[in-house]
Design a protein around this motif. Structure first.
Motif, PDB file in Angstrom:
ATOM      1  N   ASP A  96       0.814  -1.220   0.000  1.00 54.90           N
ATOM      2  CA  ASP A  96       0.000   0.000   0.000  1.00 54.90           C
ATOM      3  C   ASP A  96       0.849   1.274   0.000  1.00 54.90           C
ATOM      4  OD1 ASP A  96      -2.268  -1.494  -0.109  1.00 54.90           O
ATOM      5  OD2 ASP A  96      -2.936  -1.098   1.940  1.00 54.90           O
ATOM      6  N   PRO A  97       1.911   1.371   0.852  1.00 61.41           N
ATOM      7  CA  PRO A  97       2.740   2.580   0.799  1.00 61.41           C
ATOM      8  C   PRO A  97       3.401   2.787  -0.563  1.00 61.41           C
ATOM      9  CG  PRO A  97       3.156   1.362   2.829  1.00 61.41           C
ATOM     10  CD  PRO A  97       2.317   0.483   1.956  1.00 61.41           C
ATOM     11  N   LEU A  98       3.850   1.696  -1.179  1.00 60.21           N
ATOM     12  CA  LEU A  98       4.456   1.800  -2.504  1.00 60.21           C
ATOM     13  C   LEU A  98       3.452   2.255  -3.547  1.00 60.21           C
ATOM     14  CD1 LEU A  98       6.845  -1.267  -2.957  1.00 60.21           C
ATOM     15  CD2 LEU A  98       7.443   1.147  -3.061  1.00 60.21           C
ATOM     16  N   LEU A  99       2.250   1.708  -3.482  1.00 61.80           N
ATOM     17  CA  LEU A  99       1.218   2.086  -4.448  1.00 61.80           C
ATOM     18  C   LEU A  99       0.901   3.571  -4.333  1.00 61.80           C
ATOM     19  CD1 LEU A  99      -1.227  -0.954  -4.133  1.00 61.80           C
ATOM     20  CD2 LEU A  99       0.563  -0.570  -5.838  1.00 61.80           C
ATOM     21  N   GLN A 100       0.859   4.059  -3.111  1.00 58.54           N
ATOM     22  CA  GLN A 100       0.613   5.486  -2.890  1.00 58.54           C
ATOM     23  C   GLN A 100       1.746   6.318  -3.476  1.00 58.54           C
ATOM     24  OE1 GLN A 100       0.984   7.508   1.147  1.00 58.54           O
ATOM     25  NE2 GLN A 100      -1.236   7.446   0.938  1.00 58.54           N
ATOM     26  N   SER A 218       6.403   5.574   8.021  1.00 63.11           N
ATOM     27  CA  SER A 218       5.730   6.860   7.838  1.00 63.11           C
ATOM     28  C   SER A 218       4.279   6.667   7.413  1.00 63.11           C
ATOM     29  CB  SER A 218       6.482   7.705   6.800  1.00 63.11           C
ATOM     30  OG  SER A 218       6.537   7.045   5.551  1.00 63.11           O
ATOM     31  N   TYR A 219       4.023   5.603   6.641  1.00 64.98           N
ATOM     32  CA  TYR A 219       2.652   5.300   6.216  1.00 64.98           C
ATOM     33  C   TYR A 219       1.785   4.950   7.426  1.00 64.98           C
ATOM     34  CZ  TYR A 219      -1.116   3.267   3.387  1.00 64.98           C
ATOM     35  OH  TYR A 219      -2.340   2.990   2.800  1.00 64.98           O
ATOM     36  N   LEU A 220       2.323   4.142   8.338  1.00 68.86           N
ATOM     37  CA  LEU A 220       1.559   3.759   9.528  1.00 68.86           C
ATOM     38  C   LEU A 220       1.370   4.950  10.470  1.00 68.86           C
ATOM     39  CD1 LEU A 220       2.997   0.211  10.353  1.00 68.86           C
ATOM     40  CD2 LEU A 220       0.962   0.823   9.035  1.00 68.86           C
ATOM     41  N   LYS A 222       0.815   7.967   9.537  1.00 68.04           N
ATOM     42  CA  LYS A 222      -0.275   8.758   8.971  1.00 68.04           C
ATOM     43  C   LYS A 222      -1.613   8.042   9.037  1.00 68.04           C
ATOM     44  CE  LYS A 222       2.785  11.148   5.703  1.00 68.04           C
ATOM     45  NZ  LYS A 222       3.126  11.341   4.266  1.00 68.04           N
ATOM     46  N   ASN A 223      -1.611   6.725   8.796  1.00 70.06           N
ATOM     47  CA  ASN A 223      -2.868   6.007   8.647  1.00 70.06           C
ATOM     48  C   ASN A 223      -3.351   5.298   9.902  1.00 70.06           C
ATOM     49  OD1 ASN A 223      -3.655   5.963   5.525  1.00 70.06           O
ATOM     50  ND2 ASN A 223      -1.438   5.920   5.684  1.00 70.06           N
ATOM     51  N   LEU A 224      -2.443   4.972  10.828  1.00 69.10           N
ATOM     52  CA  LEU A 224      -2.840   4.330  12.076  1.00 69.10           C
ATOM     53  C   LEU A 224      -2.503   5.172  13.303  1.00 69.10           C
ATOM     54  CD1 LEU A 224      -1.801   0.595  11.472  1.00 69.10           C
ATOM     55  CD2 LEU A 224      -4.041   1.665  11.130  1.00 69.10           C
ATOM     56  N   ASN A 225      -1.890   6.336  13.064  1.00 61.15           N
ATOM     57  CA  ASN A 225      -1.502   7.235  14.165  1.00 61.15           C
ATOM     58  C   ASN A 225      -0.558   6.581  15.157  1.00 61.15           C
ATOM     59  OD1 ASN A 225      -3.182   9.424  13.237  1.00 61.15           O
ATOM     60  ND2 ASN A 225      -4.960   8.347  14.088  1.00 61.15           N
ATOM     61  N   VAL A 226       0.331   5.698  14.665  1.00 58.76           N
ATOM     62  CA  VAL A 226       1.334   5.122  15.560  1.00 58.76           C
ATOM     63  C   VAL A 226       2.337   6.205  15.914  1.00 58.76           C
ATOM     64  CG1 VAL A 226       1.046   2.799  14.651  1.00 58.76           C
ATOM     65  CG2 VAL A 226       2.784   4.284  13.667  1.00 58.76           C
ATOM     66  N   VAL A 227       2.845   6.155  17.139  1.00 56.32           N
ATOM     67  CA  VAL A 227       3.788   7.189  17.610  1.00 56.32           C
ATOM     68  C   VAL A 227       5.042   6.520  18.143  1.00 56.32           C
ATOM     69  CG1 VAL A 227       1.960   8.834  18.173  1.00 56.32           C
ATOM     70  CG2 VAL A 227       2.709   7.204  19.899  1.00 56.32           C
ATOM     71  N   LYS A 228       6.134   7.268  18.149  1.00 55.25           N
ATOM     72  CA  LYS A 228       7.403   6.745  18.648  1.00 55.25           C
ATOM     73  C   LYS A 228       7.435   6.765  20.168  1.00 55.25           C
ATOM     74  CE  LYS A 228      10.217   7.803  14.572  1.00 55.25           C
ATOM     75  NZ  LYS A 228      11.415   8.473  14.068  1.00 55.25           N
ATOM     76  N   HIS A 229       8.334   5.940  20.724  1.00 59.03           N
ATOM     77  CA  HIS A 229       8.508   5.892  22.179  1.00 59.03           C
ATOM     78  C   HIS A 229       8.879   7.258  22.720  1.00 59.03           C
ATOM     79  CE1 HIS A 229       8.175   1.549  22.193  1.00 59.03           C
ATOM     80  NE2 HIS A 229       9.155   1.438  21.315  1.00 59.03           N
TER      81      HIS A 229
END
Length: 229
Positions: A96-100, A218-220, A222-229
């Protein structure tokens, strides 16, 4: 902390995902099923078999308290357009990130594979991603050359029998050859297992080779709102 269920066709993809998402506040739960890849050459094997198995597994992972599902196998990802709609959590295909990115940056692309069984389905997803939807809801093809596909022969068998080093060496040599054969074109390593070799060739040739892994974090975000520690 978000829980991501990761659906793999081979255990070697686990370490790649774990390493990439190590800086993030995520729990990764891995589900590995090599069965479809082992059955793909059977005379009665069809896309319907892929649909049924992927649908069953996606629902099972969702029931196991996953907040989202990451499908790392391109063979599985080929049927996500239909099956993901029936799952109550977000489902992301590894490509999906590549397709985008391909849609965002129209170029002359060479899509490289090691697994011949994934070429047709992935290229269909690539061509679909390059379709634009205008404000009237009508689709038209983006003004970009038709992407080409190429398979690096004799490689996928290596990873499936556990020869990781042999696989990476063969993929690295194959990607270098493709870069030389298609000067001026942008090479894309379509499968997750190819990502380490793509990164190595990028360093050695100073020519960027896109891979699913490079854009995943970076895709996750934006799309899942994952954050760094």
């Amino acid at each position: 902390m978000i829980t991501i269920g990761c659906f793999h066709a081979h255990y070697s993809n686990i370490a790649l995902i774990e390493e990439t998402l190590a800086p993030y506040e995520v729990e990764l739960v891995h589900y590995v099923d090599p069965g479809l890849d082992r059955l793909k050459h059977d005379t009665n094997f069809s896309e319907a078999v892929i649909h049924e198995k992927v649908a069953q597994t996606l629902h099972w992972i969702a029931e196991c308290h996953a907040d989202a599902i990451l499908v790392t196998c391109t063979l599985f990802a080929t049927v996500l357009e239909q099956e993901a709609q029936q799952v109550p959590v977000p489902v992301i295909g590894i490509d999906d990130p590549l397709l985008q990115e391909l849609r965002r940056e129209p170029k002359e692309y060479i899509i490289a594979f090691t697994n011949p069984a994934t070429i047709e389905g992935t290229m269909a997803r690539v061509n679909q991603a390059l379709q634009q939807t205008d404000e009237n809801g009508q689709d038209h093809i983006a003004e970009t050359p038709q992407p080409e596909s190429v398979c690096i022969p004799g490689t996928f068998e290596l990873i499936m029998r556990g020869d990781k080093e042999g696989y990476l060496a063969a993929v690295r040599a194959g990607l270098q050859y493709i870069v030389e054969q298609y000067p001026g074109k942008t090479v894309v390593a379509a499968q997750l297992s190819m990502a380490p070799a793509a990164a190595r060739v990028t360093v050695e040739t100073r020519i960027a080779i896109h891979s699913p892994l490079a854009l995943l974090a970076s895709y996750l975000e934006k799309n899942l709102n994952v954050v760094k520690h």
